[in-house]
Design a protein around this motif. Sequence first.
Motif, PDB file in Angstrom:
ATOM      1  N   SER A 372       0.841  -1.197   0.000  1.00 38.21           N
ATOM      2  CA  SER A 372       0.000   0.000   0.000  1.00 38.21           C
ATOM      3  C   SER A 372       0.874   1.243   0.000  1.00 38.21           C
ATOM      4  N   VAL A 373       0.637   2.104  -0.977  1.00 38.54           N
ATOM      5  CA  VAL A 373       1.483   3.287  -1.145  1.00 38.54           C
ATOM      6  C   VAL A 373       0.633   4.534  -1.337  1.00 38.54           C
ATOM      7  N   LEU A 374       1.013   5.586  -0.590  1.00 40.40           N
ATOM      8  CA  LEU A 374       0.483   6.923  -0.872  1.00 40.40           C
ATOM      9  C   LEU A 374       1.711   7.816  -0.934  1.00 40.40           C
ATOM     10  N   TYR A 375       1.927   8.466  -2.062  1.00 44.20           N
ATOM     11  CA  TYR A 375       3.205   9.161  -2.251  1.00 44.20           C
ATOM     12  C   TYR A 375       2.968  10.493  -2.923  1.00 44.20           C
ATOM     13  N   PHE A 376       3.387  11.557  -2.249  1.00 44.89           N
ATOM     14  CA  PHE A 376       3.311  12.886  -2.830  1.00 44.89           C
ATOM     15  C   PHE A 376       4.704  13.283  -3.300  1.00 44.89           C
ATOM     16  N   CYS A 377       4.778  13.748  -4.533  1.00 42.81           N
ATOM     17  CA  CYS A 377       6.087  14.036  -5.085  1.00 42.81           C
ATOM     18  C   CYS A 377       5.885  15.106  -6.146  1.00 42.81           C
ATOM     19  N   VAL A 378       6.868  15.955  -6.338  1.00 49.84           N
ATOM     20  CA  VAL A 378       6.659  17.054  -7.273  1.00 49.84           C
ATOM     21  C   VAL A 378       6.538  16.585  -8.717  1.00 49.84           C
ATOM     22  N   GLN A 379       7.348  15.601  -9.058  1.00 46.17           N
ATOM     23  CA  GLN A 379       7.272  15.084 -10.426  1.00 46.17           C
ATOM     24  C   GLN A 379       7.752  13.634 -10.446  1.00 46.17           C
ATOM     25  N   PHE A 380       7.506  12.959 -11.573  1.00 43.98           N
ATOM     26  CA  PHE A 380       7.781  11.528 -11.620  1.00 43.98           C
ATOM     27  C   PHE A 380       8.242  11.096 -12.995  1.00 43.98           C
ATOM     28  N   THR A 381       8.613   9.832 -13.129  1.00 44.18           N
ATOM     29  CA  THR A 381       9.012   9.335 -14.454  1.00 44.18           C
ATOM     30  C   THR A 381       8.329   8.010 -14.739  1.00 44.18           C
ATOM     31  N   ASN A 382       8.206   7.724 -16.025  1.00 42.12           N
ATOM     32  CA  ASN A 382       7.657   6.427 -16.432  1.00 42.12           C
ATOM     33  C   ASN A 382       8.581   5.298 -15.974  1.00 42.12           C
ATOM     34  N   ALA A 383       9.869   5.541 -16.115  1.00 41.21           N
ATOM     35  CA  ALA A 383      10.828   4.497 -15.743  1.00 41.21           C
ATOM     36  C   ALA A 383      10.641   4.063 -14.296  1.00 41.21           C
ATOM     37  N   ALA A 384      10.435   5.035 -13.436  1.00 39.98           N
ATOM     38  CA  ALA A 384      10.232   4.700 -12.023  1.00 39.98           C
ATOM     39  C   ALA A 384       8.975   3.859 -11.855  1.00 39.98           C
ATOM     40  N   LEU A 385       7.910   4.248 -12.530  1.00 37.26           N
ATOM     41  CA  LEU A 385       6.652   3.503 -12.411  1.00 37.26           C
ATOM     42  C   LEU A 385       6.833   2.080 -12.928  1.00 37.26           C
ATOM     43  N   LEU A 386       7.566   1.931 -13.998  1.00 44.59           N
ATOM     44  CA  LEU A 386       7.788   0.591 -14.534  1.00 44.59           C
ATOM     45  C   LEU A 386       8.551  -0.265 -13.532  1.00 44.59           C
ATOM     46  N   THR A 387       9.554   0.328 -12.927  1.00 44.20           N
ATOM     47  CA  THR A 387      10.330  -0.419 -11.931  1.00 44.20           C
ATOM     48  C   THR A 387       9.450  -0.810 -10.754  1.00 44.20           C
ATOM     49  N   ILE A 388       8.674   0.134 -10.274  1.00 40.16           N
ATOM     50  CA  ILE A 388       7.801  -0.143  -9.136  1.00 40.16           C
ATOM     51  C   ILE A 388       6.842  -1.284  -9.462  1.00 40.16           C
ATOM     52  N   ALA A 389       6.261  -1.237 -10.660  1.00 47.49           N
ATOM     53  CA  ALA A 389       5.304  -2.276 -11.052  1.00 47.49           C
ATOM     54  C   ALA A 389       5.991  -3.636 -11.169  1.00 47.49           C
ATOM     55  N   ARG A 390       7.194  -3.604 -11.684  1.00 46.76           N
ATOM     56  CA  ARG A 390       7.911  -4.860 -11.885  1.00 46.76           C
ATOM     57  C   ARG A 390       8.326  -5.478 -10.558  1.00 46.76           C
ATOM     58  N   LYS A 391       8.778  -4.604  -9.654  1.00 49.80           N
ATOM     59  CA  LYS A 391       9.273  -5.124  -8.384  1.00 49.80           C
ATOM     60  C   LYS A 391       8.152  -5.484  -7.426  1.00 49.80           C
ATOM     61  N   ARG A 392       7.058  -4.784  -7.504  1.00 47.35           N
ATOM     62  CA  ARG A 392       5.996  -4.982  -6.529  1.00 47.35           C
ATOM     63  C   ARG A 392       4.657  -5.316  -7.165  1.00 47.35           C
ATOM     64  N   PRO A 393       4.588  -6.445  -7.823  1.00 47.55           N
ATOM     65  CA  PRO A 393       3.307  -6.831  -8.425  1.00 47.55           C
ATOM     66  C   PRO A 393       2.238  -7.113  -7.373  1.00 47.55           C
ATOM     67  N   ASN A 394       2.648  -7.183  -6.128  1.00 42.31           N
ATOM     68  CA  ASN A 394       1.692  -7.466  -5.069  1.00 42.31           C
ATOM     69  C   ASN A 394       1.006  -6.209  -4.520  1.00 42.31           C
ATOM     70  N   LEU A 395       1.224  -5.084  -5.157  1.00 39.90           N
ATOM     71  CA  LEU A 395       0.602  -3.848  -4.675  1.00 39.90           C
ATOM     72  C   LEU A 395      -0.917  -3.949  -4.698  1.00 39.90           C
ATOM     73  N   LYS A 396      -1.561  -3.506  -3.592  1.00 36.66           N
ATOM     74  CA  LYS A 396      -3.019  -3.519  -3.557  1.00 36.66           C
ATOM     75  C   LYS A 396      -3.574  -2.101  -3.642  1.00 36.66           C
ATOM     76  N   CYS A 397      -2.760  -1.144  -3.176  1.00 33.13           N
ATOM     77  CA  CYS A 397      -3.219   0.230  -3.163  1.00 33.13           C
ATOM     78  C   CYS A 397      -2.074   1.107  -3.639  1.00 33.13           C
ATOM     79  N   PHE A 398      -2.294   1.838  -4.722  1.00 31.23           N
ATOM     80  CA  PHE A 398      -1.234   2.693  -5.246  1.00 31.23           C
ATOM     81  C   PHE A 398      -1.812   4.063  -5.528  1.00 31.23           C
TER      82      PHE A 398
END
Lengths: 585, 168
Positions: A372-398
């Motif tokens: 479960s993740v709640l994250y406030f950040c000024v800006q983001f990248t696709n690469a980061a999202l891809l990594t997060i998805a790949r590493k944490r397929p068990n995410l229930k709340c994003f």
Amino acid sequence: MGLRLPSKVLEHILSFIDSNEDRNSVSLVCKSWFETERKTRKRVFVGNCYAVSPAAVAKRFPEMRSLTLKGKPHFADYNLVPDGWGGYAWPWIEAMAAKCPSLEEIRLKRMVVTDECLEKIAASFKDFEVLVLTSCEGFSTDGIAAIAATCRNLRVLELRECIVEDLGGDWLSYFPETSTSLVSLDFSCLDSEVKISDLERLVSRSPNLKSLKLNPAVTLDGLVSLLRRAPQLTELGTGSFAAQLKPEAFSKLSEAFSNCKQLQSLSGLWDVLPEYLPALYSVCPGLTSLNLSYATVRMPDLVELLRRCSKLQKLWVMDLIEDKGLEAVASYCKELQELRVFPSAPDLDEANIPLTEQGLVFVSKGCRKLESVLYFCVQFTNAALLTIARKRPNLKCFRLCVIEPFAPDYKTNEPLDKGFKAIAEGCKDLRRLSVSGLLSDKAFKYIGKHAKKVRMLSIAFAGDSDLMLHHLLSGCESLKKLEIRDCPFGDTALLEHAAKLETMRSLWMSSCFVSFGACKILSQKMPRLNVEVIDEHPPETRPESSPVERIYIYRTVAGPRMDTPEFVWTIHKNPEIGVSHLAIK
Amino acid sequence: MEVTNGLNLKDTELRLGLPGAQEEQQLEVSCVRSNNKRKNNDSTEESAPPPAKTQIVGWPPVRSNRKNNNNKNVSYVKVSMDGAPYLRKIDLKMYKNYPELLKALENMFKFTVGEYSEREGYKGSGFVPTYEDKDGDWMLVGDVPWDMFSSSCQKLRIMKGSEAPTAL
């Protein structure tokens, strides 16, 4: 085929079924199952207080022991729902008092609760044990006093982030003088001081007390004294830590904490100075939950604390933790399941913190149990999202909040479509998703297609056209709550997918391009949807094609509600009548 | 009329023009257009820069109790005293005026500050409280009204003895 299960047997079987979703399914099998189920349901959950009438619920579940109700739409938390919209608890309390006097537990979220309601609860339910009010408003400390004084079996009294008219700390003295059955007390949202001696005596005569959450008015000295009397606490919300740092104060505090050997959850910590943090070190190894989101503590003090919290499962913190701090969390807090990072400077002009997408990537890589993740950040990248998805397929709340509206991937300048596609596709168990940043209609095509289990979706400043809504409403099989603000879609998709709306609990749209005319058509087409137009101006004074400010659509079997304020316009089902305020003023 | 943060919502709200005259894309949405994606179609509006980002209602989606806590109630500044081994921190929001602040400083560092006069600064004790303001300039504590001071003070320094002229 001819065999009917005796109801006693069915009752016994049902006693093992707690999940209301399962019980709802059971009740659809046949009439006798419906009857048996309804007579045995003890815990009732109503996700939208306007979806069904209190009388109907009271009648259907006479053996109700616990009632949970939710009122205002979620976006009310961010001031998007004007005051006075509705969500009144009174009709429910009144109905339950009449029909379900054995009610023991009431949990309300985002509702208007008056002192009258609280007094009624106190007077009507003699076995009353649990009152949890989350994000509620409309009552004063007098109402709390009534509960404290009258409910002799009270175990749980929690006021979570409520807006309370605080008439002073007297309410605390209304608890019975003899030993109390209190297990949990949370008054962290109250402003005024309570008499520390009252609190000390209450704690001393509450041997079952496990959870205590103080308000900021309780001083450090007070905290020390309370901890001495309640070393058995498993959950603690401290008061304010702001005080002159005296050496004796520090060692007293340290000692008090070290005696709390069962402490698992720690919160509060308002104004905590870094010099005080070492006093907490002794409890860190046992902590499973830590809420530092009100503590303006910075690096490296934060790391010194967090590296000792090896059992931590839930961490709420401000972005003052920076990428560096999250890297440390990733290596020390291997049991982490839930992470929330809040902005320390919500006003963009001051945003200046070295927290980037990298922080979340660290945690996603290092914390295998993160779901479960709640994250406030000024800006983001696709690469980061891809990594997060790949590493944490068990995410229930994003829930990602890119604070800068329309911010693209800052490295490639592309929309974040690919990134959120990866999240939707990769995290197959995702139940809740909030998207942000620059997103085109395509992003929603991916989400519609892949986010099969998402029940709640929040969208702001995204999309290009009607396609966006079309993709969502034609996909997202499990969607129950959709809330959208500032997106450029209009009427077409909404009307095309009207039937989908009945499979959902609610849809909130604000600052979009949905016209009043479309609201009328939708309402007349769908008798079991309430279509509420929330607008300062009477919709009839404008052309039908003009967009309305806010729309809240929800399924209901109770018909249009009778308690709408001036600025809420319910479209009448009869096209002859048009728009009306159905409240009788 | 809903007013948030002292700002009339209307400033950033969906605008409605004359009946029948609007096309969808012409309408201003209550959000800030960034430099990339959207064309800014509201030619009827002034060509002034878009409203400051802080004016978007309910954005970022943070509950008001969090906003208050993080910005309003706490205002820690570092305090150094010449000759003292380490710095301290005080929360300016805990004090309502200069006497309260000076008393707290005196207690914290065990000194007494001299008597303040507008013309001559602090006289009598050799200790002079100074502060760094938002522009990076070092000023004498007490010259400007309290509110102005407490919102612009970044750091405090108590100058001592020969290093401190009696007037800056």
